[in-house]
Scaffold this active site. Structure first.
Site, PDB file in Angstrom:
ATOM      1  N   LYS A 112       0.831  -1.198   0.000  1.00 39.79           N
ATOM      2  CA  LYS A 112       0.000   0.000   0.000  1.00 39.79           C
ATOM      3  C   LYS A 112       0.875   1.262   0.000  1.00 39.79           C
ATOM      4  CE  LYS A 112      -4.211  -1.706   0.008  1.00 39.79           C
ATOM      5  NZ  LYS A 112      -5.140  -1.780   1.140  1.00 39.79           N
TER       6      LYS A 112
ATOM      7  N   ARG B  68      -3.934 -10.518   3.422  1.00 39.39           N
ATOM      8  CA  ARG B  68      -4.110 -10.469   1.962  1.00 39.39           C
ATOM      9  C   ARG B  68      -2.857  -9.818   1.379  1.00 39.39           C
ATOM     10  NH1 ARG B  68      -5.847  -6.886  -1.997  1.00 39.39           N
ATOM     11  NH2 ARG B  68      -7.097  -7.822  -3.693  1.00 39.39           N
TER      12      ARG B  68
END
Length: 279
Positions: A224, A258
Site C-alpha cells: 500500500k 491479503r
C-alpha cells in the site's frame, strides 16, 4: 482450552488457530501494484499456481481495480476477466475468493465454485447480500469511505476507529439477518480505502477494538502507498515495509493476511508463530 474458531468457505474449513494467507491476483490492466502483469487468463492462472506453491491458503481473483482514482468497469468486462480464472482454479482444487462489488459477478463466480466473496462495498450493492446468502460461501466485509474514484480526495472522520468499527458491526449484523451464518463472515478495516496515513495507523493500533466485535479480521496492507509514505521507498520497494505492517497486524489480532508476496509472508508467519508459541 477454548474452542478454535473456524472459517467456513463453501466446502472448505479453516481453523483460525494460525494466520491464513490470501494471495492477490489482479486480472486487470491498471491495478496499483500488478496491473497488466496478469491481464490474460493464462498468465493469471500460472501466477495463481505459483502463489499456491508458495503457501497461499486462498487465492483472491479480481477483475476491477479499486486503487484510488480508478474507474468502474462494466459487468461483462469484469466477468470476462475473472470467470475463466475462477473456473480453472476451482478445477485445480484451489480455494478461490472473488474480489468484486458487483452482484452479477458474485453470482457467476459462486456458480463457478468460488468459496469466498471479498467485497470492498460490504454487500451494499443491490442483490449482493442475497447472492452470498443463497450460497454456502464466506464473505469479507470491508469498510470504504466513498468510492475508489474519489475516496482519497479528502477523507475525514470524527473518530475513524469507532466509525469503522460501527460500520463493520452493522454490516455483519445485516449479513446474519439476511441468512449468512456467523462462521462465514470476515471483516476488513479497509486500510487505504478513504483513509489518510494517520487514519490507517490509528486503525492498525486499535485493531484489538475491532477484534472485540468477535469477527475474524482480514487485513490488506501489502504494497500500500502508506509504506512509501512511511519509508520514502519507491512503489517497487515496498516489501520490507509490507512485512513489518503484517507483523504488527498479526500481533493485534489479524486472522487473514491479503498479500502479493506470499513466500515472504509465509516465512514471516512461521517465525511469528514460533516466537508466540515460545512465549
Amino acid at each position: 482450552m477454548g474452542t478454535v474458531r473456524q472459517l467456513r468457505c463453501g466446502d472448505r474449513r479453516f481453523a483460525l488457530d494460525r494466520p491464513l494467507i490470501m494471495g492477490v491476483v489482479n486480472v486487470t490492466p491498471d491495478s496499483f501494484s500488478d496491473g497488466g502483469c496478469f491481464a490474460t487468463p493464462a498468465a493469471a492462472i500460472a501466477h495463481c499456481m505459483r502463489l499456491i506453491e508458495a503457501g497461499a491458503d486462498i487465492i483472491d481473483v479480481g477483475g476491477e481495480s479499486t486503487r484510488p482514482g480508478a474507474s468502474a468497469v462494466s459487468l461483462p468486462t469484469e466477468q470476462a476477466r475473472v470467470l475463466p480464472v475462477v473456473k480453472a482454479l476451482v478445477q485445480l482444487g484451489a480455494c478461490v475468493s472473488i474480489d468484486t462489488r458487483q452482484a452479477g459477478t458474485m453470482r457467476a463466480a459462486l456458480d463457478a465454485g468460488a468459496h469466498l466473496v471479498n467485497d470492498v462495498s460490504a454487500l451494499r450493492t443491490p442483490g449482493a447480500l442475497e447472492a452470498v446468502a443463497g450460497s454456502d460461501a464466506a464473505v469479507c466485509l470491508m469498510h470504504m469511505q466513498g468510492e475508489p474514484g474519489t475516496m482519497q480526495q479528502a477523507p475525514y472522520y470524527d473518530d475513524v476507529v469507532e466509525e469503522v468499527r460501527s460500520f463493520l458491526h452493522e454490516r455483519a449484523q445485516a449479513c446474519l439477518a439476511g441468512g449468512i451464518a456467523a462462521d462465514r463472515i470476515l471483516v476488513d478495516p479497509g486500510f487505504g480505502f478513504g483513509k489518510t496515513l494517520e487514519h490507517n495507523l490509528a486503525l492498525l493500533r486499535a485493531m484489538p477494538r475491532i477484534a472485540s466485535l468477535g469477527w475474524p479480521i482480514l487485513v490488506g496492507l501489502s504494497r500500500k502507498s502508506m509504506v512509501s509514505a512511511l519509508t520514502g521507498r519507491d512503489p517497487g520497494q515496498r516489501l520490507a515495509g509490507s512485512l513489518a505492517l503484517a507483523q504488527h497486524a498479526l500481533g493485534r489480532g489479524a486472522s487473514v493476511l491479503r498479500v502479493h508476496d506470499v513466500a515472504e509472508t509465509r516465512d514471516l508467519v512461521r517465525v511469528w508463530q514460533a516466537v508466540e508459541k515460545a512465549e
